[in-house]
Design an enzyme around this catalytic site. Structure first.
Site, PDB file in Angstrom:
ATOM      1  N   LYS A   9       7.681   2.004  17.618  1.00  0.00           N
ATOM      2  CA  LYS A   9       7.522   0.552  17.784  1.00  0.00           C
ATOM      3  C   LYS A   9       8.262  -0.249  16.695  1.00  0.00           C
ATOM      4  CE  LYS A   9       3.077   0.829  20.226  1.00  0.00           C
ATOM      5  NZ  LYS A   9       1.682   0.328  20.268  1.00  0.00           N
ATOM      6  N   TYR A  49       3.488  -3.432  29.660  1.00  0.00           N
ATOM      7  CA  TYR A  49       2.079  -3.562  29.249  1.00  0.00           C
ATOM      8  C   TYR A  49       1.251  -4.371  30.251  1.00  0.00           C
ATOM      9  CZ  TYR A  49       2.633  -1.307  24.667  1.00  0.00           C
ATOM     10  OH  TYR A  49       2.827  -0.403  23.650  1.00  0.00           O
ATOM     11  N   PHE A  57      -5.203  -9.791  23.262  1.00  0.00           N
ATOM     12  CA  PHE A  57      -4.097  -9.396  22.380  1.00  0.00           C
ATOM     13  C   PHE A  57      -2.747  -9.309  23.109  1.00  0.00           C
ATOM     14  CE2 PHE A  57      -6.190  -5.469  23.856  1.00  0.00           C
ATOM     15  CZ  PHE A  57      -5.111  -4.788  24.432  1.00  0.00           C
ATOM     16  N   HIS A 115       3.732   4.624  20.315  1.00  0.00           N
ATOM     17  CA  HIS A 115       3.013   4.672  21.590  1.00  0.00           C
ATOM     18  C   HIS A 115       3.124   6.065  22.186  1.00  0.00           C
ATOM     19  CE1 HIS A 115       2.009   3.793  25.806  1.00  0.00           C
ATOM     20  NE2 HIS A 115       3.075   4.509  26.097  1.00  0.00           N
ATOM     21  N   GLU A 126       5.996   5.605  33.015  1.00  0.00           N
ATOM     22  CA  GLU A 126       6.617   5.110  31.780  1.00  0.00           C
ATOM     23  C   GLU A 126       7.977   5.764  31.530  1.00  0.00           C
ATOM     24  OE1 GLU A 126       2.361   4.101  29.571  1.00  0.00           O
ATOM     25  OE2 GLU A 126       3.692   5.611  28.697  1.00  0.00           O
TER      26      GLU A 126
HETATM   27  P1  ATP Z   1      -0.614   3.024  23.047  1.00  0.00           P
HETATM   28  O1  ATP Z   1      -0.756   2.700  24.530  1.00  0.00           O
HETATM   29  O2  ATP Z   1       0.326   2.112  22.326  1.00  0.00           O
HETATM   30  O3  ATP Z   1      -0.406   4.465  22.777  1.00  0.00           O
HETATM   31  P2  ATP Z   1      -3.337   3.171  22.992  1.00  0.00           P
HETATM   32  O4  ATP Z   1      -3.212   3.808  24.329  1.00  0.00           O
HETATM   33  O5  ATP Z   1      -3.996   3.924  21.919  1.00  0.00           O
HETATM   34  O6  ATP Z   1      -2.011   2.747  22.408  1.00  0.00           O
HETATM   35  P3  ATP Z   1      -4.127   0.833  24.440  1.00  0.00           P
HETATM   36  O7  ATP Z   1      -5.550   0.511  24.520  1.00  0.00           O
HETATM   37  O8  ATP Z   1      -3.433   1.405  25.620  1.00  0.00           O
HETATM   38  O9  ATP Z   1      -3.964   1.761  23.139  1.00  0.00           O
HETATM   39  O10 ATP Z   1      -3.360  -0.462  23.976  1.00  0.00           O
HETATM   40  C1  ATP Z   1      -1.945  -0.512  24.011  1.00  0.00           C
HETATM   41  C2  ATP Z   1      -1.454  -1.191  22.764  1.00  0.00           C
HETATM   42  O11 ATP Z   1      -1.945  -2.519  22.727  1.00  0.00           O
HETATM   43  C3  ATP Z   1      -1.960  -0.559  21.449  1.00  0.00           C
HETATM   44  O12 ATP Z   1      -1.184   0.502  20.998  1.00  0.00           O
HETATM   45  C4  ATP Z   1      -1.870  -1.744  20.514  1.00  0.00           C
HETATM   46  O13 ATP Z   1      -0.528  -1.937  20.055  1.00  0.00           O
HETATM   47  C5  ATP Z   1      -2.257  -2.907  21.412  1.00  0.00           C
HETATM   48  N1  ATP Z   1      -3.705  -3.154  21.326  1.00  0.00           N
HETATM   49  C6  ATP Z   1      -4.689  -2.491  21.965  1.00  0.00           C
HETATM   50  N2  ATP Z   1      -5.900  -2.962  21.680  1.00  0.00           N
HETATM   51  C7  ATP Z   1      -5.691  -3.980  20.807  1.00  0.00           C
HETATM   52  C8  ATP Z   1      -6.539  -4.894  20.108  1.00  0.00           C
HETATM   53  N3  ATP Z   1      -7.860  -4.853  20.261  1.00  0.00           N
HETATM   54  N4  ATP Z   1      -5.955  -5.786  19.297  1.00  0.00           N
HETATM   55  C9  ATP Z   1      -4.621  -5.852  19.141  1.00  0.00           C
HETATM   56  N5  ATP Z   1      -3.755  -5.018  19.759  1.00  0.00           N
HETATM   57  C10 ATP Z   1      -4.277  -4.095  20.578  1.00  0.00           C
HETATM   58 MG    MG Z   2      -2.286   3.095  26.093  1.00  0.00          MG
END
Ligand code: ATP
Ligand code: MG
Length: 142
Positions: A9, A49, A57, A115, A126
């Protein structure tokens, strides 16, 4: 062999430390089948996303993902999706396990360096979001 989509990222790119992250990925036994170094548009980030579009967020996430180049990669390994999620750790770096990439390089839940796809269905979606079939093929593992 399984595959997953990883993205280094903008925070990691800006800090000039993506080489260390790529090393950690290789050391953990993943083979990089394809890789790009690109800046994506707001429209692309919004689409990538889209599942989070109702989240508070979302706007910050789109802004963050478009402010600097990113490095999407197709990774190959046995049990790739699960093993890569383990390697990167909790999405909140403060909660991520010792030795994980997010623990080491992440700052906040948005600025979390990397990610990884969370399911087989999403990994396929993806991977094809960033790469054509011909861009993935052509390496020695086929
Ligand atoms: P990623 O998909 O990036 O691997 P993840 O699957 O662990 O992360 P997700 O819940 O899918 O997390 O959220 C995708 C992305 O959105 C996160 O990686 C983060 O960058 C952002 N994100 C998620 N939850 C929050 C939050 N509560 N506040 C701010 N940003 C968030
Ligand atoms: Mg995710």
């Amino acid at each position: 062999m399984g595959r997953t989509l990883a993205i280094i990222k903008p925070d990691a790119v800006r800090k000039n430390i993506f080489g260390y992250i790529i090393s950690a990925i290789e050391e953990a036994g993943f083979r990089i089948l394809a890789m790009k170094y690109i800046r994506i548009s707001t429209e692309q980030a919004a689409e990538f996303y889209a599942v989070h579009k109702e989240q508070p967020f979302y706007k910050d996430l789109i802004e963050f993902m478009t402010k600097e180049k990113i490095i999407p990669m197709v990774l190959e390994k046995d049990n790739a999706i699960e093993d890569f999620r383990t390697l990167i750790g909790n999405k909140n770096p403060a909660l991520a396990e010792e030795g994980t990439i997010r623990k080491k390089y992440g700052e906040t839940v948005t600025y979390n360096s990397i990610h990884g796809s969370d399911s087989l269905e999403n990994s396929e979606k993806e991977i094809s979001f960033f790469f054509s079939k011909s861009e993935i093929m052509g390496n020695c593992t086929g």
